[in-house]
Scaffold this active site. Structure first.
Site, short mmCIF file in Angstrom:
data_model
loop_
_atom_site.label_atom_id
_atom_site.label_comp_id
_atom_site.label_asym_id
_atom_site.label_seq_id
_atom_site.Cartn_x
_atom_site.Cartn_y
_atom_site.Cartn_z
N PHE A 149 0.82 -1.22 0.00
CA PHE A 149 0.00 0.00 0.00
C PHE A 149 0.85 1.27 0.00
O PHE A 149 0.37 2.33 -0.38
CB PHE A 149 -0.92 0.01 1.24
CG PHE A 149 -0.23 0.47 2.50
CD1 PHE A 149 -0.13 1.83 2.79
CD2 PHE A 149 0.36 -0.43 3.38
CE1 PHE A 149 0.53 2.27 3.93
CE2 PHE A 149 1.02 0.00 4.52
CZ PHE A 149 1.11 1.36 4.80
N CYS A 281 9.61 1.86 3.48
CA CYS A 281 10.56 0.78 3.78
C CYS A 281 11.97 1.32 3.93
O CYS A 281 12.85 0.64 4.42
CB CYS A 281 10.52 -0.28 2.70
SG CYS A 281 11.18 0.31 1.15
#
Ligand code: NAD
Length: 499
Positions: A149, A281
């Protein structure tokens, strides 16, 4: 209530499985659309369309394929604001950050315009008398990707741009949390001239993912998401004989040496730790100052910067620092982990637990948190929190700081702040992490380099984008040919030396 679709064989088609997921507006906490969750029959339809369309696309010369991507890049520029608005509305990130998400994908599409150059094979003339050897890179056929997402534009483009440039058909299974932009991207590709069936978007959850993993036609699977799912997809996909690359979670450390410019380091940490509400990330989630004095000074510089952060919906202007997290469950998980930090004895020096935004009380906003004196055994250190929470772990020496990052199970990104070239060089050489920043907090490589972590942050042999992507989306065929002598002298029954 808006009902989203799939994009199969060039058409926006309604879901037929009868299953849907809610797509939230994270700023208000309201359901803004329903996305269909595909079953195997719907995935089969996409695979059949892809299989039918792919050979003709592979036969289009690489330069013409590249021209479709050129046009696609133009269309991305044309629709940038529209795409960014849709992205912010479903994801919650700020408008400039949404544009960055699109831009970093667009740059990979631009890079893939070099397909004619990248796909040139190798050739050895006269390897033996009248014998030539040449290698060519051929597309895999039908390929698929499963995306997270947090970058609903960039990561799909990282996958489909090289896949398509190489002559494959590509089936995208985007995140069910923010599926609108992937659907819009598929529409733009078609507008750019991509034939029907070459890009398809099949929305769904585990059922759609399993349909991909067990489909005998699909040749490769790319995945980006959390590590447990990456491990599942890598193991299952490889066992089915597919080519698989999976990119997982992270816990990125920034080491701050005593000689670093601490104002610069504090600015970098605030941007890299709290930008996009920590849902990157490549976010920095662990700051490792070396020496007590460095730690005290850094903490004093961080606190006022963190307290000044503007947390608001993307509609509140371009000076918003970060928006809500993606779902109520994500918010709950972050606050649960913060509580474990408190319970396990970390020092919560900026406490965002009571944060609430007037008029947006039902939105998924999370205030910023800063923990000091975090230790290796705490859950907030071991776990990827994926929220606006920065942990300071104090190290007494460079070696101890290096060891912390080396021993962590994740190895996506890391950074060092120092003025000393020798330390920076030693760090870059020894660290077992895939992407390293030297006085750069989020070292995401540009499109023409490759992106990938080490350890539990990546599974598979090749990285994303850059030259690796042309390897991942093709297989090599090597031809040894002899002209014109042929075999008119009769058959041969032993390996001939090429002399
Ligand atoms: P996620 O693992 O929950 O979901 C990723 C994808 O997997 C989605 O398309 C989802 O539908 C699917 N999925 C979810 N559960 C599944 C299951 N049980 N079986 C099969 N498929 C399933 O990840 P997310 O929350 O969307 O994204 C955040 C995660 O992604 C973080 O861990 C972040 O670090 C990671 N991430 C990694 C990179 C990287 O390059 N290493 C980049 C971006 C995000």
């Amino acid at each position: 209530m808006q009902e989203l679709t799939h994009f199969i064989n060039g058409e926006h088609v309604k879901g037929t499985s009868g299953r849907f997921a809610d797509v939230m507006n994270p700023a208000t906490g309201e359901v803004q659309a329903k996305v269909p969750l595909a079953n195997k029959a719907e995935m089969d339809a996409a695979v059949a369309a892809a299989q039918a369309a792919q050979p003709a696309w592979a036969a289009v010369n690489p330069q013409r394929r590249a021209r479709v991507l050129m046009k696609f890049v133009d269309l991305l520029h044309r629709d940038m604001d529209k795409l960014a608005e849709a992205l912010s509305r479903e994801h919650g990130k700020t408008f400039p950050d949404a544009k960055g998400d699109i831009q970093r994908g667009l740059e990979v599409a631009e890079y893939c315009i070099a397909a004619p150059q990248m796909l040139k094979g190798e050739y050895t003339d006269a390897a033996g008398p009248g014998i030539d050897i040449y290698s060519m890179r051929q597309p895999l056929g039908v390929t698929a990707g499963i995306t997270p997402f947090n970058f609903p534009a960039m990561i799909p483009m990282w996958m489909f741009a090289p896949a398509i440039a190489c002559g494959n058909a590509f089936i995208l299974k985007p995140s069910e949390r923010d599926p609108s932009v992937p659907l819009m991207l598929a529409g733009l590709l078609e507008e750019a001239g991509l034939p029907k069936g070459i890009i398809q978007v099949v929305n769904g959850d585990k059922e759609a993912v399993d349909a991909i993993l067990y489909d005998p036609i699909i040749q490769s699977v790319g995945f980006v998401g959390s590590t447990p799912i990456a491990e599942y997809i890598y193991g299952t996909g490889c066992a089915q004989g597919k080519r698989v690359q999976c990119f997982g979670g992270a816990k990125n450390h920034m080491i701050i040496m005593p000689d670093a410019d601490l104002d610069q380091a504090a600015d970098a940490l605030v941007g890299a730790g709290y930008g996009a509400a920590g849902e990157r990330c490549m976010a920095i989630s662990v700051a490792v100052p070396v020496g007590e004095e460095t730690a005290d000074k850094l903490r004093d510089k961080l606190i006022p910067r963190i307290e000044k952060l503007k947390i608001a919906p993307y509609t509140a202007g371009v000076d918003v620092d970060y928006g809500p997290v993606v779902t109520a469950a994500a918010k709950e998980n972050i606050l649960r982990l913060v509580q474990t930090g408190v319970d396990q004895g970390a020092d919560l020096v900026v406490d965002g637990r009571d944060f609430s935004l007037q008029g947006y009380e039902d939105g998924f906003f999370v205030g910023p948190h800063l923990f000091d004196r975090v230790t290796k055994d705490m859950d907030i250190y071991k776990t990827e929190i994926f929220g606006p929470v920065l942990s300071m772990v104090r190290a007494q020496s460079y070696e101890e700081a290096l060891g912390l990052a080396m021993d962590h199970e994740y190895g996506n990104g890391t950074a060092i702040y120092t003025r000393d070239g020798d330390t920076a060089r030693d760090f870059a050489n020894r660290i077992n992490v895939g992407m390293v920043g030297v006085n750069v907090p989020i070292p995401v490589p540009l499109a023409y380099h490759t992106f990938g972590g080490w350890k539990k942050s990546a599974f598979g042999d090749l990285n994303q984008h850059g030259p690796d992507s042309f390897k991942f989306y093709t297989r090599t065929k090597t031809v040894t040919s002899r002209w014109p002598s042929g075999i008119k002298e009769g058959g041969e029954f032993h390996f001939k030396q090429m002399d």
